[in-house]
Every structure is written in C-alpha cells, then in structure tokens.
Scaffold this active site. Sequence first.
Site, mmCIF file in Angstrom:
data_model
loop_
_atom_site.group_PDB
_atom_site.id
_atom_site.type_symbol
_atom_site.label_atom_id
_atom_site.label_comp_id
_atom_site.label_asym_id
_atom_site.label_seq_id
_atom_site.Cartn_x
_atom_site.Cartn_y
_atom_site.Cartn_z
ATOM 1 N N THR A 38 0.805 -1.228 0.000
ATOM 2 C CA THR A 38 0.000 0.000 0.000
ATOM 3 C C THR A 38 0.830 1.266 0.000
ATOM 4 O O THR A 38 0.322 2.342 -0.303
ATOM 5 C CB THR A 38 -0.932 0.030 1.224
ATOM 6 N N CYS A 42 2.394 2.826 9.484
ATOM 7 C CA CYS A 42 1.441 2.859 10.596
ATOM 8 C C CYS A 42 2.147 2.785 11.948
ATOM 9 O O CYS A 42 3.314 2.398 12.045
ATOM 10 C CB CYS A 42 0.469 1.668 10.510
ATOM 11 N N CYS A 46 -2.190 0.468 15.183
ATOM 12 C CA CYS A 46 -3.150 0.743 14.103
ATOM 13 C C CYS A 46 -4.311 -0.253 14.140
ATOM 14 O O CYS A 46 -4.095 -1.473 14.203
ATOM 15 C CB CYS A 46 -2.462 0.691 12.748
ATOM 16 N N ARG A 49 -6.618 -3.936 9.586
ATOM 17 C CA ARG A 49 -6.252 -5.344 9.530
ATOM 18 C C ARG A 49 -4.737 -5.491 9.374
ATOM 19 O O ARG A 49 -4.123 -4.842 8.532
ATOM 20 C CB ARG A 49 -6.964 -6.014 8.355
ATOM 21 N N ARG A 71 3.832 6.927 2.910
ATOM 22 C CA ARG A 71 2.996 8.025 3.378
ATOM 23 C C ARG A 71 2.266 7.587 4.650
ATOM 24 O O ARG A 71 2.032 6.389 4.856
ATOM 25 C CB ARG A 71 1.992 8.462 2.310
ATOM 26 N N CYS A 76 -4.550 5.480 11.858
ATOM 27 C CA CYS A 76 -3.831 5.520 13.143
ATOM 28 C C CYS A 76 -3.072 6.827 13.336
ATOM 29 O O CYS A 76 -2.643 7.139 14.448
ATOM 30 C CB CYS A 76 -2.886 4.335 13.276
ATOM 31 N N ASP A 436 20.407 13.422 48.981
ATOM 32 C CA ASP A 436 19.097 14.015 49.251
ATOM 33 C C ASP A 436 18.491 13.404 50.512
ATOM 34 O O ASP A 436 18.559 12.185 50.728
ATOM 35 C CB ASP A 436 18.173 13.774 48.058
#
Length: 470
Positions: A38, A42, A46, A49, A71, A76, A436
């Site tokens: 694709t 992500c 996400c 699927r 891209r 998500c 301390d």
Amino acid sequence: MTVPNSQSLPVASALCQAARLARDARFDGLFYTAVLSTGIYCRPICPARAPKEDNVRYFASAAACAQAGYRPCLRCRPDAAPGSRPASPIVAEALPLLNAGQSLAAVSEALGISDRHLRQCFHGELGVAPKQYQLYQRCLLAKQLLHQTDWPVTDIAFASGFHSVRRFNDCFKAQLQLTPTQVRQREACVEKPVTLTLKLTYRPPYNWPWVSAFLQARAIDGLESAGANHYGRCFTVADAAAWFMARHDSEACAFQVTLWLADWRQLTSAVSAIRRMLDLDSNSAAIDAAVQAALPNAAINNGLRLPQFPSVFEAGIRAVLGQQVSVKAARTLVTQLVHTLGPPLAGDGQAPPETARAGELRVGFPSPAAVADHDLAFLKMPGQRRETLRRLAAFCAASPHARADNWLALKGIGPWTVDYARMRGEAATDIWLAGDLGVKQALAALARVEHEACRPWRSYLTIQMWSQLT
C-alpha cells in the site's frame, strides 16, 4: 512481552511483529510499520487489519518511513504518536533546538560539534538527516492541526514553522505524499480561535495519580494550577508569554491540552516544551524494569514520570529556595518570589480572555534579570542564600544557554543543587541524588538498593525513592 530500551530496539525483529499483532500501546512511537503493497506506514496500535509479515518493513522513526517513500496512515495517524527519547545524548540535545527552528549550523555550534558529526548521529539514531527530521516534524505538526482543529490553512502553515503558504504546500505534499486538502475533513473557521486544543499521547504506564500529587504539593498559585485530573501553568517560549492546561484522559493514554501563545509562530517549541514538562515521551515499561532491578526486594510504584520545569533557571532557583527546608516552606518562598517579581501574563498588551476570567494562571516565573537586579529583602531567609540567588540569576542572565554544570563555580551552589536542576530542568535521566534527605530516608527503610543497575535512568530511581516515602 518485555518492552525494550529504545537504545537497543531491534527494528525488523520478532519483537516488533509480536507488538504490532498485539497492538501493544507500550510500543507506540518506538517503531513504525511500513506496508509494501500500500505504500503506507502505521503505528504499532493501528486498528486496520494487520498485514502479513513478509509484506512489512520496520523503521525506527516516522521520518525514516517518509524518506523511504511511505505516506502516513490516515486511520492511526502517526502524527499523534508519542515521541521517544533518543539514546544519543547529542541527538537528544539537538531535537529541542531543531524544533525551535534553528539551522543545522546553529545547532552544531551550540553543541560544539561539526555539522558532519551531527548528521552522522542523526543517521545512526533516526535514520535521517537533521534537516529532513526538522521538515518532517513540521509537516506532522501541521497534519495534527489539520486533523484536530478548524484553523485556516494559512495560520497552520505559519504556526508549524513555515514562512509562506506556498512553501508549506510544497513541503507537505513532498514529505507526506498528501495535500492539506486531502487531510482536512472539516470546514476551516473564518477567524482563528484564541486558544488551541491538542491531544498529546504517551506510552503507558503513566502513574498520573502520583505525578498529580507531586505537582499539587509544589504548585505555585497564579503560576500553576494543579488538581486530580489536570495540570497547567504559565511559561515563556522565545521570550513570548504562553500558558497551557492539560487534562488527563487515562482511557486514551493522552492529555487534552488547551494552549495559548502570544506568538503562535512558536507553536512547535511550545508543544515540545509541554511534552517535556509532562514527561510524555519516556519508555516507562523499560524504565520500570531497570528500577525493579535496582530494588530487587521492593514493590515499586510503576509508571512514575519526571515532571520538568520550563527552564533550567527556574529549576535552579527552586532548588536553592528548597535547600534544607520542607516542601511546604520552599513552596512559600517560591510563591513570594513569583508574586513579587513575576511578569503578569500578557500578550499584545492584554491577557487572554479565558485566563483573565478563570484567574488561575496570571503570572509568569521571574526572569534572571529581574531576580539579579532586586535585593530580595522580602524573602525571609539567610542573607547569604539571597546572594546565592542573585549570583545564579546574574550568571543565567549573562549566559542564558550555559549548562547547569557551570554553576558549581558560583559561591553557594553545590552538587545537590546542580544535580536537582539538571534532573528537573535539563531532563537528565541518570541523576542519583544520594545526598538528598528523602533518598536517605528511603534507603534506611530498604534492605537492598543497587543504583548502578538502573543506569541510564537513575533519575527515575531517585523519584522512586521519594515515592516510597508516601
């Protein structure tokens, strides 16, 4: 599943596969998954699927995904992922300077290194060059504003650090392979609102009840507002007045942050400062594992965070005022200092309407010059300590970018003061405050403490010791 230290995160590993298949929020922002078919990348959480393993690649940063040609996913939204603290000290110091819009040359000079060495550190840590990282972060902020606000695109462009709308549109499309119009799914408002509300996420666990109680015990009236579900304060960004109010949303692992700036061009720096003040980018699961190793026989408080002051100067002043007194007494002294010398919250001649009506956030922390130029007689404390405050303020006014380590040359400033200022003003993660009083009291009640096992997160071991007292 063991959450790794970001210094050794095995990108392209079975661990990343297990994390994304489980949608484990503890890994959010520690790595990103790119899908070959694709061209989209992500977050591990996400909701889409999950693709097959042979169809994905793993990257250490969103900027590295973009550089490889992917891209961002619109479901998500990687722009909303929590950040991660770089393992490289050089990269960690460079990021706030780059977020403030400084050039590569200016950042290199400030760090005392060459441009080439800085580029090498960035490539080794994040997989991209500093300039590429800077541009991509600006685009991610712009994408977040397009998703979460109805600001006009012109205002978003300038608030994200771009100097022209044309440059913004070109860079946005080149970096994200999307146009602002494709991202925005709402009508823009005609006039930009006075305030901005953003959702700032973190990786769980985040022990907000403890952090909230810690902040409430030290909050200064007028400068800060702290409650069971919120924290806000006034601060400055590049000498411009600002305030924020953050409300915790445990279900979303996020804070809903309402923000006002006198100069919206400083938005990138302001968001970065708020994330730092609330310590949103820590890898708590890995830190807790190190703290437990240092306290093998104790039940620890998980998810502690280390709240920061906006400046190391404020951290130093509060440290001096807190020397050898109780938290309550120190709070009283800081309140007197703020109410006497702090500048009223204002921008363009007037305070923002929401703040003026609420009356909660109305004054900033005094500047170094204001403290150095006053005799501080109103502070009921030894005269030598007042002079220490003035010396520290004069030094910070003359050398505003000097590190806290340099304060040791000042009379009245000792290692505890410097270490406390570094821990809460410079976000130093490996400060062990062995001297301390609170740490000593906790040590006396614990059978075994192996602080060396907690490197490089001994600052969190220090606050763990404080938490053991309560």
